[in-house]
Design a protein around this motif. Sequence first.
Motif, short mmCIF file in Angstrom:
data_model
loop_
_atom_site.label_atom_id
_atom_site.label_comp_id
_atom_site.label_asym_id
_atom_site.label_seq_id
_atom_site.Cartn_x
_atom_site.Cartn_y
_atom_site.Cartn_z
N PRO A 1 0.50 -0.92 0.31
CA PRO A 1 -0.17 0.23 0.11
C PRO A 1 1.01 1.66 -0.34
CG PRO A 1 -0.09 -1.32 2.09
CD PRO A 1 1.05 -2.07 1.23
N ALA A 2 0.65 2.27 -1.19
CA ALA A 2 1.38 3.50 -0.72
C ALA A 2 0.34 4.45 -1.06
CB ALA A 2 2.09 3.58 -1.88
N TYR A 3 0.93 5.24 -0.22
CA TYR A 3 0.02 6.90 0.39
C TYR A 3 1.27 7.53 0.09
CZ TYR A 3 -2.57 10.58 2.33
OH TYR A 3 -3.27 12.12 2.39
N GLU B 1 4.39 8.23 -2.26
CA GLU B 1 5.56 7.76 -1.66
C GLU B 1 6.38 7.74 -2.53
OE1 GLU B 1 6.42 6.45 1.27
OE2 GLU B 1 4.73 5.65 2.53
N ASN C 1 -8.19 8.78 -1.48
CA ASN C 1 -7.69 8.06 0.09
C ASN C 1 -8.87 7.16 0.72
OD1 ASN C 1 -6.57 8.55 3.05
ND2 ASN C 1 -5.08 7.72 2.22
N GLY D 1 -7.35 4.38 2.61
CA GLY D 1 -6.86 4.01 4.23
C GLY D 1 -5.70 2.87 3.83
N ALA E 1 -6.26 -0.26 1.53
CA ALA E 1 -5.46 -0.51 -0.17
C ALA E 1 -4.72 -1.78 0.32
CB ALA E 1 -3.99 0.45 0.59
N ASP F 1 5.18 -3.22 4.46
CA ASP F 1 4.86 -1.38 4.37
C ASP F 1 5.88 -0.94 2.95
OD1 ASP F 1 2.87 -1.53 5.99
OD2 ASP F 1 4.64 0.24 7.30
N CYS F 2 5.57 -0.18 2.10
CA CYS F 2 6.66 0.35 1.20
C CYS F 2 7.58 1.10 1.36
CB CYS F 2 6.07 0.60 -0.52
SG CYS F 2 5.05 2.46 0.00
N LYS G 1 5.92 7.28 19.71
CA LYS G 1 5.30 6.46 18.92
C LYS G 1 5.39 4.78 19.37
CE LYS G 1 4.28 5.52 14.92
NZ LYS G 1 3.63 5.69 13.08
N ARG H 1 12.40 4.59 9.01
CA ARG H 1 11.67 4.61 7.13
C ARG H 1 12.90 5.40 6.24
NH1 ARG H 1 7.43 7.45 5.05
NH2 ARG H 1 5.31 6.34 4.89
N SER I 1 5.84 9.69 8.80
CA SER I 1 4.92 8.51 8.97
C SER I 1 3.43 9.49 7.99
CB SER I 1 4.84 7.89 10.53
OG SER I 1 3.96 7.76 10.20
N LYS I 2 2.93 7.69 7.73
CA LYS I 2 1.04 8.95 7.18
C LYS I 2 0.23 8.97 8.17
CE LYS I 2 2.91 9.83 3.04
NZ LYS I 2 4.86 9.04 3.57
N TYR I 3 0.81 8.20 9.67
CA TYR I 3 0.19 8.08 10.54
C TYR I 3 0.33 9.13 11.67
CZ TYR I 3 -2.18 3.54 9.41
OH TYR I 3 -2.88 2.98 9.36
N1 UDP Z 1 -0.21 4.18 4.14
C1 UDP Z 1 -1.64 4.03 2.88
N2 UDP Z 1 -3.42 5.10 3.17
C2 UDP Z 1 -3.09 5.44 4.91
C3 UDP Z 1 -1.78 5.81 5.44
C4 UDP Z 1 -0.37 5.56 5.02
O1 UDP Z 1 -1.99 3.12 2.34
O2 UDP Z 1 -4.29 6.14 4.43
C5 UDP Z 1 0.41 2.67 3.76
C6 UDP Z 1 1.78 4.06 3.46
O3 UDP Z 1 2.50 4.31 2.19
C7 UDP Z 1 3.02 2.95 4.10
C8 UDP Z 1 2.23 1.76 5.04
O4 UDP Z 1 0.55 2.29 4.74
O5 UDP Z 1 3.31 2.25 3.02
C9 UDP Z 1 2.45 2.42 6.95
O6 UDP Z 1 2.01 3.67 6.64
P1 UDP Z 1 3.14 4.56 7.64
O7 UDP Z 1 4.60 4.50 7.34
O8 UDP Z 1 2.68 6.13 7.32
O9 UDP Z 1 3.13 4.04 8.68
P2 UDP Z 1 3.71 4.21 10.40
O10 UDP Z 1 5.04 2.79 9.54
O11 UDP Z 1 4.25 5.01 10.64
O12 UDP Z 1 2.83 3.04 11.30
#
Ligand code: UDP
Length: 311
Positions: free
Chosen positions: A12-14, A16, A73, A75, A79, A96-97, A134, A202, A207-209
């Motif tokens: 899944p990629a948001y 990226e 989007n 989420g 995805a 994760d990508c 975190k 990363r 981070s997308k969260y």
């Molecule tokens: N992602 C997504 N949609 C969203 C948020 C995140 O597809 O609305 C993807 C993001 O591109 C990544 C993965 O989910 O590949 C994990 O997100 P992130 O790395 O931001 O989260 P963290 O690792 O900080 O918990």
Amino acid sequence: MISNKLVSIVLPAYNESENIIKVCSEIDNIFKKINYSHEIILVADGCTDNTMETIQHLIVNNNHVFFIEFSRNFGHQLALKAGLDHAKGDCVISMDCDLQHPPELIPELLKEWETGFEIVYTIRLEDKKLPFAKRISSNLFYKTLNSLSDVELETGSADFRLIDKKVISVIRNFNENEPFLRGLFKWMGFKQTSIEYAPCPRQFGKSKYSVKKMLKFALQGVTSFSIKPLYAATYIGFTLSILSILYVPYVLYAYHSGKEVSGWSSTIITIVFFGGLQLIILGIIGIYIGKMFMQVKSRPNYIIRSTNIKE
Ligand code: UDP
Ligand code: MG
């Protein structure tokens, strides 16, 4: 001996764009060393940067790379679900990508799969470099989830796992509006095992969260797995009613003994306290009703704008 098993990698990629090329090439390098063919499914989750352009470039010379572009989007969880719905492999690995899930672990996941496990999930060892907030919020997330819901999740079990196609064909029939995949897979049973890994930082981007998204995710996790919060609300209600009944004799005593009623502050405190409590409990009930409302409408869970996957 050449194995003709196909492994699907779902990413899944948001937003990226910087990470995609790197993660795909690392995955390709891993597969050069092992006897499996593979396909990569990139799910662009309503990206607003040039992720889609990057993907278009990538697919020109790589016929094992596929993409699904969402109309907006939806989420991370949806995805992932879309990727699982469209994967053709004998097993699927979701990761994760941003390269926080090391591709070097793929051979180990496959090894466990070959010994007969149908779900191989991963447990992230604690990362000392992660921001304190975190780490704390992540620990708190798993603790609350485990105590409030009926599935038991290990701390650090993220969406990095291998799933056999038998399990995939079951999950495809799940039509949850807000799937909480790490809980669902645990709940499904099958033969499961886990392996541990040290997370990497990363690669690019942030981070997308956000805190807001994490909070929402935690609430979704709990409310999609259990109705314990509704029971908790009832118990709190009962306890407080009993306590307030116990208060009655004191009130009567105070009245009859002619004590001055000077109770403005206690009245206000009680009103504010119970007002807040009622709102919280109403909110809890509201969340469940909201979930039913969303599910009853049975809208599609995600909308695909474009894809190069042929059915
Ligand atoms: N992602 C997504 N949609 C969203 C948020 C995140 O597809 O609305 C993807 C993001 O591109 C990544 C993965 O989910 O590949 C994990 O997100 P992130 O790395 O931001 O989260 P963290 O690792 O900080 O918990
Ligand atoms: Mg990440």
